[in-house]
Write a protein that holds these residues in place. Structure first.
Motif, PDB file in Angstrom:
ATOM      1  N   UNK A   1       0.824  -1.214   0.000  1.00  0.00           N
ATOM      2  CA  UNK A   1       0.000   0.000   0.000  1.00  0.00           C
ATOM      3  C   UNK A   1       0.857   1.263   0.000  1.00  0.00           C
ATOM      4  N   UNK A   2       1.939   1.264   0.752  1.00  0.00           N
ATOM      5  CA  UNK A   2       2.852   2.411   0.776  1.00  0.00           C
ATOM      6  C   UNK A   2       3.469   2.623  -0.594  1.00  0.00           C
ATOM      7  N   UNK A   3       3.926   1.536  -1.196  1.00  0.00           N
ATOM      8  CA  UNK A   3       4.540   1.609  -2.523  1.00  0.00           C
ATOM      9  C   UNK A   3       3.545   2.154  -3.557  1.00  0.00           C
ATOM     10  N   UNK A   4       2.308   1.682  -3.524  1.00  0.00           N
ATOM     11  CA  UNK A   4       1.302   2.155  -4.472  1.00  0.00           C
ATOM     12  C   UNK A   4       1.079   3.660  -4.326  1.00  0.00           C
ATOM     13  N   UNK A   5       1.020   4.145  -3.091  1.00  0.00           N
ATOM     14  CA  UNK A   5       0.841   5.575  -2.866  1.00  0.00           C
ATOM     15  C   UNK A   5       2.025   6.371  -3.401  1.00  0.00           C
ATOM     16  N   UNK A   6       3.235   5.899  -3.091  1.00  0.00           N
ATOM     17  CA  UNK A   6       4.441   6.610  -3.532  1.00  0.00           C
ATOM     18  C   UNK A   6       4.550   6.604  -5.057  1.00  0.00           C
ATOM     19  N   UNK A   7       4.286   5.460  -5.677  1.00  0.00           N
ATOM     20  CA  UNK A   7       4.365   5.382  -7.133  1.00  0.00           C
ATOM     21  C   UNK A   7       3.327   6.297  -7.780  1.00  0.00           C
ATOM     22  N   UNK A   8       2.136   6.342  -7.234  1.00  0.00           N
ATOM     23  CA  UNK A   8       1.096   7.232  -7.752  1.00  0.00           C
ATOM     24  C   UNK A   8       1.580   8.686  -7.743  1.00  0.00           C
ATOM     25  N   UNK A   9       2.206   9.096  -6.657  1.00  0.00           N
ATOM     26  CA  UNK A   9       2.722  10.465  -6.544  1.00  0.00           C
ATOM     27  C   UNK A   9       3.835  10.714  -7.554  1.00  0.00           C
ATOM     28  N   UNK A  10       4.736   9.753  -7.720  1.00  0.00           N
ATOM     29  CA  UNK A  10       5.872   9.943  -8.631  1.00  0.00           C
ATOM     30  C   UNK A  10       5.444   9.931 -10.094  1.00  0.00           C
ATOM     31  N   UNK A  11       4.438   9.140 -10.426  1.00  0.00           N
ATOM     32  CA  UNK A  11       3.898   9.160 -11.786  1.00  0.00           C
ATOM     33  C   UNK A  11       3.337  10.549 -12.096  1.00  0.00           C
ATOM     34  N   UNK A  12       2.590  11.117 -11.149  1.00  0.00           N
ATOM     35  CA  UNK A  12       2.025  12.461 -11.340  1.00  0.00           C
ATOM     36  C   UNK A  12       3.144  13.502 -11.465  1.00  0.00           C
ATOM     37  N   UNK A  13       4.195  13.376 -10.638  1.00  0.00           N
ATOM     38  CA  UNK A  13       5.321  14.305 -10.721  1.00  0.00           C
ATOM     39  C   UNK A  13       5.994  14.244 -12.087  1.00  0.00           C
ATOM     40  N   UNK A  14       6.008  13.054 -12.698  1.00  0.00           N
ATOM     41  CA  UNK A  14       6.632  12.866 -14.012  1.00  0.00           C
ATOM     42  C   UNK A  14       5.716  13.284 -15.154  1.00  0.00           C
ATOM     43  N   UNK A  15       4.499  13.746 -14.829  1.00  0.00           N
ATOM     44  CA  UNK A  15       3.579  14.222 -15.846  1.00  0.00           C
ATOM     45  C   UNK A  15       2.568  13.197 -16.321  1.00  0.00           C
ATOM     46  N   UNK A  16       2.503  12.058 -15.647  1.00  0.00           N
ATOM     47  CA  UNK A  16       1.557  11.019 -16.019  1.00  0.00           C
ATOM     48  C   UNK A  16       0.337  11.009 -15.123  1.00  0.00           C
ATOM     49  N   UNK A  17      -0.610  10.183 -15.510  1.00  0.00           N
ATOM     50  CA  UNK A  17      -1.816   9.990 -14.713  1.00  0.00           C
ATOM     51  C   UNK A  17      -1.992   8.498 -14.472  1.00  0.00           C
ATOM     52  N   UNK A  18      -1.888   8.067 -13.220  1.00  0.00           N
ATOM     53  CA  UNK A  18      -2.102   6.640 -12.943  1.00  0.00           C
ATOM     54  C   UNK A  18      -3.588   6.317 -13.017  1.00  0.00           C
ATOM     55  N   UNK A  19      -3.944   5.393 -13.898  1.00  0.00           N
ATOM     56  CA  UNK A  19      -5.335   4.934 -13.981  1.00  0.00           C
ATOM     57  C   UNK A  19      -5.555   3.767 -13.044  1.00  0.00           C
ATOM     58  N   UNK A  20      -4.606   2.843 -12.988  1.00  0.00           N
ATOM     59  CA  UNK A  20      -4.716   1.687 -12.091  1.00  0.00           C
ATOM     60  C   UNK A  20      -3.320   1.151 -11.809  1.00  0.00           C
ATOM     61  N   UNK A  21      -3.082   0.839 -10.557  1.00  0.00           N
ATOM     62  CA  UNK A  21      -1.833   0.196 -10.137  1.00  0.00           C
ATOM     63  C   UNK A  21      -2.199  -1.041  -9.337  1.00  0.00           C
ATOM     64  N   UNK A  22      -1.629  -2.168  -9.706  1.00  0.00           N
ATOM     65  CA  UNK A  22      -1.813  -3.404  -8.937  1.00  0.00           C
ATOM     66  C   UNK A  22      -0.448  -3.776  -8.372  1.00  0.00           C
ATOM     67  N   UNK A  23      -0.334  -3.728  -7.053  1.00  0.00           N
ATOM     68  CA  UNK A  23       0.949  -3.956  -6.389  1.00  0.00           C
ATOM     69  C   UNK A  23       0.830  -5.154  -5.455  1.00  0.00           C
ATOM     70  N   UNK A  24       1.768  -6.076  -5.585  1.00  0.00           N
ATOM     71  CA  UNK A  24       1.867  -7.218  -4.689  1.00  0.00           C
ATOM     72  C   UNK A  24       3.229  -7.161  -4.004  1.00  0.00           C
ATOM     73  N   UNK A  25       3.245  -7.420  -2.713  1.00  0.00           N
ATOM     74  CA  UNK A  25       4.499  -7.555  -1.975  1.00  0.00           C
ATOM     75  C   UNK A  25       4.535  -8.966  -1.398  1.00  0.00           C
ATOM     76  N   UNK A  26       5.565  -9.721  -1.748  1.00  0.00           N
ATOM     77  CA  UNK A  26       5.766 -11.067  -1.215  1.00  0.00           C
ATOM     78  C   UNK A  26       6.920 -11.021  -0.227  1.00  0.00           C
ATOM     79  N   UNK A  27       6.614 -11.255   1.042  1.00  0.00           N
ATOM     80  CA  UNK A  27       7.609 -11.217   2.114  1.00  0.00           C
ATOM     81  C   UNK A  27       7.958 -12.650   2.482  1.00  0.00           C
TER      82      UNK A  27
END
Length: 145
Positions: free
Chosen positions: A59-85
């Motif tokens: 969830x943290x990664x998805x939030x951070x990636x969403x912010x960085x995509x916007x900073x780069x001039x993109x618009x995130x439509x959907x992000x599916x993130x899995x973390x395997x620990x």
């Protein structure tokens, strides 16, 4: 900034005992924990510290990636993130988290694959949970869909 809290009530020994984790800040739920389920292939409806770390990291990664995509001039439509620990025996004794594998698939407008991959890598390095897990090997598999 906010502080978030959880509490675990545990009774009994490591192998015969068990506990309940309460998410105090959100009051989102109470979850059973047990050591035998923690180390078993089938969790059988019981969570573990590793699963909770995976939830926090994805969830943290998805939030951070969403912010960085916007900073780069993109618009995130959907992000599916899995973390395997992964939990493994530690050569020094006991158990250790041997690694975390992040996988992200994204639908993004306004960025090409190279820009998306750069944002994905930067998010891996800069999300607060990744920073907290310094010392753990974190891998990333990122792609646009």
């Amino acid at each position: 900034m906010a502080t978030r809290s959880a509490r675990t009530d545990w009774t009994g020994s490591l192998n015969e005992g068990g506990g309940q984790v309460d998410l105090l800040s959100s009051r989102a739920g109470r979850f059973a924990v047990s050591f035998p389920r923690r180390t078993a292939d089938d969790a059988a409806g019981v969570t573990s510290p590793e699963e909770l770390i995976a939830a926090a990291h994805s969830s943290c990664y998805a939030m951070q990636l969403s912010a960085l995509i916007a900073q780069a001039g993109g618009t995130p439509r959907a992000l599916e993130v899995t973390a395997d620990v992964t939990l493994r025996p530690d050569p020094a004794g006991g158990l250790a988290i041997s690694g975390i594998a992040l996988t992200v698939r994204g639908e993004v407008d306004g960025l090409d694959e190279a820009a998306f991959l750069a944002a994905a890598q930067s998010a891996k390095e800069t999300c607060p949970v990744s920073k907290a897990l310094t010392g753990t090997t974190i891998t990333l598999d990122a792609a646009l869909t």
